[in-house]
Write an enzyme that holds these catalytic residues in place. Structure first.
Site, PDB file in Angstrom:
ATOM      1  N   CYS A  68       0.846  -1.190   0.000  1.00 36.57           N
ATOM      2  CA  CYS A  68       0.000   0.000   0.000  1.00 36.57           C
ATOM      3  C   CYS A  68       0.885   1.245   0.000  1.00 36.57           C
ATOM      4  O   CYS A  68       1.861   1.320   0.744  1.00 36.57           O
ATOM      5  CB  CYS A  68      -0.895  -0.023   1.238  1.00 36.57           C
ATOM      6  SG  CYS A  68      -1.746   1.528   1.584  1.00 36.57           S
ATOM      7  N   GLU A 290     -13.921  32.669   2.210  1.00 29.33           N
ATOM      8  CA  GLU A 290     -13.770  31.314   1.662  1.00 29.33           C
ATOM      9  C   GLU A 290     -14.341  31.283   0.248  1.00 29.33           C
ATOM     10  O   GLU A 290     -15.365  31.911  -0.017  1.00 29.33           O
ATOM     11  CB  GLU A 290     -14.502  30.303   2.563  1.00 29.33           C
ATOM     12  CG  GLU A 290     -14.692  28.916   1.998  1.00 29.33           C
ATOM     13  CD  GLU A 290     -13.396  28.230   1.636  1.00 29.33           C
ATOM     14  OE1 GLU A 290     -13.356  27.594   0.575  1.00 29.33           O
ATOM     15  OE2 GLU A 290     -12.425  28.330   2.418  1.00 29.33           O
ATOM     16  N   CYS A 364       0.332  23.247   4.922  1.00 27.86           N
ATOM     17  CA  CYS A 364       0.671  21.831   4.808  1.00 27.86           C
ATOM     18  C   CYS A 364       1.840  21.627   3.855  1.00 27.86           C
ATOM     19  O   CYS A 364       2.145  20.496   3.474  1.00 27.86           O
ATOM     20  CB  CYS A 364      -0.543  21.020   4.343  1.00 27.86           C
ATOM     21  SG  CYS A 364      -1.177  21.522   2.723  1.00 27.86           S
TER      22      CYS A 364
END
Length: 412
Positions: A68, A290, A364
């Site tokens: 995986c 947003e 991130c």
């Protein structure tokens, strides 16, 4: 054809790197100092055997590891792994004068949202993750990064995938643990006929799932999927962006909240469904910006039905095409922005020109964070601290929260 190689270091994606006459060779699932045999294909090689193991090699947590492609670093000793993760942020921010905190660790079995790959094969429905750098799907029976609620439902999710599959191609199934049950959002599974819709709906009801949507169309919603942002309940839309783990989200919210605690009016840019905005609204007025209409609507509903919050306003706006100008930003005394991996270069240029005294940057991607921080520094901001957060356990990805302020003498 396989050959023997010695791994010298880890690359940015967690692959071992061996030095060869023709250049660096990337060998996944290896560690520095190891001697391995691997089958080479151009600049990559498939690991065949570990001949001399590193002292930092440990037993992986999952039977699917190395097949995986969901995890890259389960074989890496925990302390060394955490140091490597922190070093990714250190290296990305090289040249930026700032204090980088220790990595905030996240435990196994805590990931609340996973995106699974599915495809119907001759042997049945495959549901799992793609093999490393391959379209092949490895069907899984366990997943030590995910919440137990997801793992316990794998067989039922596989059965649901089989019921809704109307394509010969692979498709995606995003599964989120919410306070109301599992929210299942499927993409590119093909067009369902009415009979399939009824069967799938009955299955969802029988299994107690909160919702099934396909390509953002709600097929059935026995209960609205609800997520708590602090004390505020938010009914999230299909496919909503959420931080990968609740613990990481809470850690980030506390860091950001402490930095902005003196701000009376805060802007939350790239606000999503309100994970920062609705927590900050306990002490400050918040303007949430947003681009996604469904996410902003969910934030607005959460704010309107909550009690004890300061004023929360919302604005739908594509901040990549039309960032808030420095003049608009000057009405705020605190700001947090949490853009996608591409970062927020144009928005950062406007923040840099503004007089907002306290800024929190959440990212991130340490590389784009470094670029955005440099823009802010050149505009007069000082980076007070950067905190790496390991919410993407055993992957090469790392979250970071940077706190900045602009001294009064540099404003205006």
């Amino acid at each position: 054809m396989s050959a023997r190689f010695t791994v010298k270091k880890l690359g940015a994606q967690g692959d071992g790197i061996a030095e060869t006459e023709s250049g660096d060779l990337f060998i996944p699932f290896t560690l520095p100092g190891e001697s391995v045999t691997a089958a080479r294909e151009r600049d990559r090689a498939a690991l065949m055997a570990v001949l001399e193991a590193s002292l930092l090699r440990i037993e992986p947590a999952c039977r699917h590891f190395t097949e995986c492609g969901g995890c890259a670093l389960q074989h890496f000793e925990a302390e060394a792994y955490r140091q490597w993760k922190r070093d990714k942020v250190v290296h990305a921010l090289k040249g930026i004068d700032c204090s980088i905190d220790e990595l905030v660790a996240c435990a196994p079995h805590t990931r609340r949202r996973v995106v699974l790959a599915a495809r119907r094969s001759e042997t049945g429905m495959l549901l799992g993750f793609n093999r490393h750098l391959s379209p092949e799907i490895i069907s899984i029976s366990e997943c030590p990064i995910s919440l137990p609620e997801i793992v316990a439902a794998l067989d039922r999710l596989r059965a649901l995938a089989d019921l809704i599959c109307a394509t010969t191609k692979s498709f995606r199934m995003a599964v989120t643990v919410t306070g109301s049950g599992l929210d299942v959002a499927v993409y590119e599974s093909g067009k369902l006929g009415e009979h399939q819709r009824r069967i799938a709906s009955n299955f969802v009801l029988a299994q107690g799932f909160a919702r099934l949507s396909i390509d953002d169309e709600i097929i059935i919603e026995p209960r609205k999927p609800v997520v708590m942002f602090g004390s505020v309940a938010v009914a999230v839309p299909p496919g909503a962006f959420l931080q990968a783990t609740e613990a990481a989200e809470q850690a980030m919210a506390e860091i950001v909240g402490t930095h902005l605690k003196r701000a009376k009016k805060v802007a939350d840019l790239f606000a999503g469904c309100g994970s920062f905005a609705l927590r900050l609204a306990a002490k400050s007025e918040v303007h949430a910006v947003e681009g996604d209409a469904a996410a902003l609507s969910a934030l607005d509903r959460g704010a309107r039905f909550a009690t004890g919050l300061k004023r929360v306003t919302g604005e739908r706006r594509d901040l990549f095409r039309r960032p808030l100008t420095f003049k608009e930003l000057n009405t705020f005394d605190g700001l947090v922005f949490d853009p996608p991996r591409a970062g927020a270069e144009d928005q950062s240029k406007q923040i840099a020109r503004s007089d907002v005294p306290f800024v929190a940057a959440v990212s991130c991607n340490p590389v784009t964070l470094a670029r955005d921080l440099r823009i802010l520094i050149d505009g007069g901001y000082q980076v007070k601290s950067v905190t790496p957060i390991d919410q993407f356990l055993w992957s090469s990805h790392v979250e970071a929260v940077a706190l900045l302020d602009k001294p009064r003498r540099r404003r205006g």
